[in-house]
Design an enzyme around this catalytic site. Structure first.
Site, PDB file in Angstrom:
ATOM      1  N   ASN A 185       0.836  -1.201   0.000  1.00  0.00           N
ATOM      2  CA  ASN A 185       0.000   0.000   0.000  1.00  0.00           C
ATOM      3  C   ASN A 185       0.871   1.251   0.000  1.00  0.00           C
ATOM      4  OD1 ASN A 185      -2.767  -1.026   0.084  1.00  0.00           O
ATOM      5  ND2 ASN A 185      -2.198  -1.909   2.050  1.00  0.00           N
ATOM      6  N   ASN A 186       2.187   1.054  -0.142  1.00  0.00           N
ATOM      7  CA  ASN A 186       3.142   2.156  -0.107  1.00  0.00           C
ATOM      8  C   ASN A 186       3.393   2.645  -1.537  1.00  0.00           C
ATOM      9  OD1 ASN A 186       5.643   3.632  -0.130  1.00  0.00           O
ATOM     10  ND2 ASN A 186       6.124   2.792   1.878  1.00  0.00           N
ATOM     11  N   LYS A 193       7.091   2.737  -2.646  1.00  0.00           N
ATOM     12  CA  LYS A 193       7.641   1.415  -2.977  1.00  0.00           C
ATOM     13  C   LYS A 193       7.176   0.962  -4.356  1.00  0.00           C
ATOM     14  CE  LYS A 193       8.249  -1.101   1.384  1.00  0.00           C
ATOM     15  NZ  LYS A 193       7.837  -2.338   2.068  1.00  0.00           N
ATOM     16  N   ASP A 207       9.475  -7.114   2.231  1.00  0.00           N
ATOM     17  CA  ASP A 207       9.567  -6.511   3.555  1.00  0.00           C
ATOM     18  C   ASP A 207      11.022  -6.114   3.750  1.00  0.00           C
ATOM     19  OD1 ASP A 207       8.069  -5.664   5.853  1.00  0.00           O
ATOM     20  OD2 ASP A 207       9.249  -7.086   7.021  1.00  0.00           O
ATOM     21  N   THR A 208      11.203  -4.967   4.366  1.00  0.00           N
ATOM     22  CA  THR A 208      12.541  -4.409   4.530  1.00  0.00           C
ATOM     23  C   THR A 208      12.787  -4.093   5.987  1.00  0.00           C
ATOM     24  OG1 THR A 208      12.638  -3.488   2.301  1.00  0.00           O
ATOM     25  CG2 THR A 208      14.018  -2.423   3.952  1.00  0.00           C
TER      26      THR A 208
END
Length: 198
Positions: free
Chosen positions: A13-14, A17, A73-74
């Site tokens: 949802n970013n 990104k 994922d970061t």
């Protein structure tokens, strides 16, 4: 006839990104947003590891929407803080996970007076294609600056300076950052895999 590029939903949802991954991928794959498949709910990411979170998000969308997809994922791991914020990177200062300035301020506060400011960003990408799961890792090592520098990027970019460079991620162009970033490296591994498994 030129074949249509592979279509994959990117589970995020970013907006930043999504734009970054599309720029890195270029025309090699057609990346669709969650909005395009009508997915508007908050996707859980409560695993105990960064890789686990990526898999959890990809499985959620794959199982509920029946699409081939990938999720990332970061985490930012700071040596002097025992690897923190790590899996809690996005929610370091706030449980809602939407306070980038607060996250950086807390990180800088926790590193006050600390000489060892070595850190690394790590990204895991989880791909689910025809029910098969694959994961790809990318990392970028560097240091945490004494303060915020630059206005580009997002997340912790203003306080992270990659090894061998004088600029923070936020002072770089998106092309410079994508060439050496953790997400860029993981995405290129994903793309190479997709090219080899057409």
């Amino acid at each position: 006839m030129i074949p249509e590029p592979k279509r994959l939903v990117f589970v995020t949802n970013n907006r930043h990104k999504l734009e970054e991954i599309k720029a890195i991928a270029g025309d090699s794959i057609k990346i669709m947003s969650l909005k395009e498949i009508g997915c508007e709910e908050e996707i859980p990411e409560t695993a105990e590891t960064i890789r686990g979170n990526a898999l959890m998000k990809a499985r959620y969308v794959s199982e509920r929407y029946g699409v081939d997809c990938f999720a990332d994922d970061t985490g930012l791991e700071v040596r002097a803080l025992g690897g923190a914020p790590g899996v809690h990177t996005a929610r370091y200062a706030s449980a809602s996970g939407h306070d980038e300035i607060g996250n950086m301020q807390l990180l800088l506060h926790n590193l006050e007076g600390e000489c060892d400011r070595r850190a690394r960003f790590v990204t895991w990408i989880a791909l689910i294609e025809s029910g098969e799961e694959k994961t790809f890792e990318g990392e970028c090592v560097g240091t945490i600056l004494e303060g915020m520098r630059g206005i580009g990027g997002f997340g912790y970019d203003p306080v992270f300076q990659p090894e061998g460079y004088e600029k923070s991620f936020a002072e770089m162009t998106s092309e410079e950052k994508n060439r050496l970033s953790h997400r860029g490296k993981a995405t290129r591994k994903l793309i190479e895999y997709l090219k080899d498994h057409k």
